[in-house]
Design a protein around this motif. Structure first.
Motif, mmCIF file in Angstrom:
data_model
loop_
_atom_site.group_PDB
_atom_site.id
_atom_site.type_symbol
_atom_site.label_atom_id
_atom_site.label_comp_id
_atom_site.label_asym_id
_atom_site.label_seq_id
_atom_site.Cartn_x
_atom_site.Cartn_y
_atom_site.Cartn_z
ATOM 1 N N SER A 1 27.366 12.603 -13.173
ATOM 2 C CA SER A 1 26.021 12.845 -12.670
ATOM 3 C C SER A 1 25.799 14.345 -12.553
ATOM 4 O O SER A 1 26.747 15.118 -12.390
ATOM 5 C CB SER A 1 25.811 12.170 -11.315
ATOM 6 O OG SER A 1 26.579 12.819 -10.327
ATOM 7 N N THR B 1 31.279 8.858 -17.701
ATOM 8 C CA THR B 1 29.982 8.977 -17.024
ATOM 9 C C THR B 1 30.054 10.097 -15.986
ATOM 10 O O THR B 1 31.065 10.249 -15.316
ATOM 11 C CB THR B 1 29.629 7.654 -16.311
ATOM 12 O OG1 THR B 1 29.496 6.634 -17.299
ATOM 13 C CG2 THR B 1 28.323 7.765 -15.544
ATOM 14 N N LEU C 1 25.160 6.251 -6.273
ATOM 15 C CA LEU C 1 23.950 6.446 -7.084
ATOM 16 C C LEU C 1 23.259 5.104 -7.175
ATOM 17 O O LEU C 1 23.912 4.081 -7.433
ATOM 18 C CB LEU C 1 24.297 6.890 -8.511
ATOM 19 C CG LEU C 1 24.621 8.346 -8.824
ATOM 20 C CD1 LEU C 1 24.672 8.526 -10.343
ATOM 21 C CD2 LEU C 1 23.629 9.306 -8.216
ATOM 22 N N LYS D 1 22.161 10.441 -14.418
ATOM 23 C CA LYS D 1 23.489 9.924 -14.747
ATOM 24 C C LYS D 1 23.605 9.992 -16.259
ATOM 25 O O LYS D 1 22.727 9.513 -16.976
ATOM 26 C CB LYS D 1 23.551 8.485 -14.235
ATOM 27 C CG LYS D 1 24.697 7.646 -14.702
ATOM 28 C CD LYS D 1 24.656 6.319 -13.935
ATOM 29 C CE LYS D 1 25.329 5.201 -14.664
ATOM 30 N NZ LYS D 1 24.508 4.471 -15.622
#
Ligand code: ASP
Ligand code: MG
Length: 411
Positions: free
Chosen positions: A312, A310, A389, A267
């Motif tokens: 991933s 953010t 996640l 992440k």
């Protein structure tokens, strides 16, 4: 003659003995009257070894040379399979990708098949050859250089051949006897599914259930290729394995069909980027150019014109991502205070076509994780899946708890 495609994965051709065993299965289909196209992987462990050589020699390698090297494992097994069949008096010949030719685009290391001319191999079938063995995973690009289709790519080779040759079925022989509700190594309650829809399989495959390469399922869905996943270590029967087929053919109607997970996630957070039109494009453009497969994305609410972004991506792409973003920062295209990578996360997903018509699945998933004290870091959903996640150390616990909560052990 009807055509059958049989694909043997790395563990099914890992030794000469296993190649012999696989060749016997091919012989059985030939005796039933099929012309057989066999697609082989490299011996298990071989591709990893070759990738290791590449990384050790040149971490930011030239993808053309990567392909030249990592495609070589399949050349060996294709030739060995041909020799083994010849020893059994079955007329067989091997082909490397470029000889067919399997024409791909120029995306080295992740190439897409564009065309498979059938005349070459069909000509040989016409002359009495019974089995064509094709090295999986590889093709030839527009520049005349060898390409590879991405890890697990020989599944895609197999489906593409089944489509091109109008095969009756595409049988994928592997080391598991089918597609399971989750990985049986994580919970012994995992149950084999007799049938699964293309769509669910697509989600499971892309979410890290490594039985089939995602692209192969996409292709099978598009060309309606009947796909069967079965073990090369167990007795063959017409009922064996899991059939990947159209939704209407699957009888079960439950909200969740399987729990998938992917251990190798990370992440990344860009701390304090300017919240302005075009900022997402300025961040994700360079990432895409650098070949980073961004999966989940969250943009936080902005405060005083600045926000956190953010996303991933697979753990082995963190370096590439950092490089791309630092480059964009130096070029003045984006501006952020910090770039934080959390490489200790895993992704867990619940998948099921039943989700479309049944509500409460997300709530049940979150409640289950909360009861186990597992903190959710990122959430993403689609029509037939919910992904989260979590810290990697809780991955197994979370999978087991969800498998129980959705009662997947029950048929
Ligand atoms: N040998 C290649 C790999 O490990 C392709 C395949 O087996 O499907 O990715
Ligand atoms: Mg595979």
């Amino acid at each position: 003659m009807p055509t059958l495609v049989m694909k043997f994965g790395g563990t099914s051709v890992a030794t000469l003995d296993r190649i012999r065993r696989a060749a016997k299965r091919v012989g059985v289909e030939v005796s039933k009257g099929y012309d057989v196209i066999v697609i082989v992987s490299a011996m298990s462990g071989e591709t990893n070894k070759l990738v290791g050589y590449v990384n050790e020699t040149s971490p930011l390698y030239d993808a053309r040379e990567y392909d030249a090297i990592v495609s070589s494992g399949e050349n060996v097994t294709a030739g060995l399979m041909a020799l083994t069949l010849q020893e059994m008096d079955v007329p067989a010949r091997s082909w490397q990708g470029w000889q067919v030719p399997v024409r791909t685009n120029d995306a080295h290391a992740a190439a897409r098949i564009e065309e498979i001319p059938t005349d070459n191999i069909n000509g040989k079938f016409g002359e009495g050859m019974k089995v064509a063995i094709v090295a999986g995973f590889q093709g030839i690009g527009p520049d005349g250089r060898i390409t590879t289709l991405g890890r697990g790519g020989s599944d895609t080779t197999a489906v593409a051949f089944a489509a091109a040759f109008g095969a009756e079925r595409c049988d994928i022989y592997t080391d598991v006897d089918g597609v399971y509700t989750t990985d049986p190594r994580i919970t012994d309650k995992a149950r084999k599914l007799d049938k699964i829809s293309f769509e669910e399989m697509l989600e499971l495959a892309s979410l890290g259930a490594k039985v089939l390469q995602t692209r192969s399922v996409e292709l099978a869905m598009r060309y309606k290729v009947k796909l069967r996943v079965l073990s090369s270590f167990e007795e063959q029967s017409d009922e064996a394995g899991t059939l990947v087929c159209e939704e209407e053919e699957v009888m079960e109607n439950r909200p969740v069909s399987g729990i998938a997970f992917s251990r190798d996630e990370s992440k990344m957070t860009l701390v304090s980027v300017a919240d302005r039109p075009g900022i997402a494009a300025a961040i994700f453009g360079p990432l895409s150019d650098a070949g980073v497969n961004v999966d989940m994305i969250i943009q936080n609410i902005a405060e005083e014109g600045r926000t956190d972004m953010t996303f991933s991506c697979p753990i082995d792409q963190v370096k590439r991502a950092e490089q791309a973003l630092n480059g964009a920062k130096e070029a003045g295209d984006i501006n952020y205070h910090d770039l934080v990578a959390d490489t200790e996360v895993a992704k867990i997903s619940a998948v099921g076509i039943g989700m479309r018509s049944q509500s409460g699945v997300a709530a049940k998933m979150f409640k289950t994780l909360s009861d186990e004290g597992v903190n959710i870091k990122v959430i993403a959903t689609s029509e037939i899946k919910i992904s989260v996640l979590v810290d990697r150390k809780y991955m197994e616990l979370a999978v087991q708890a969800l498998h129980d909560a959705f009662e997947l052990e029950k048929a």
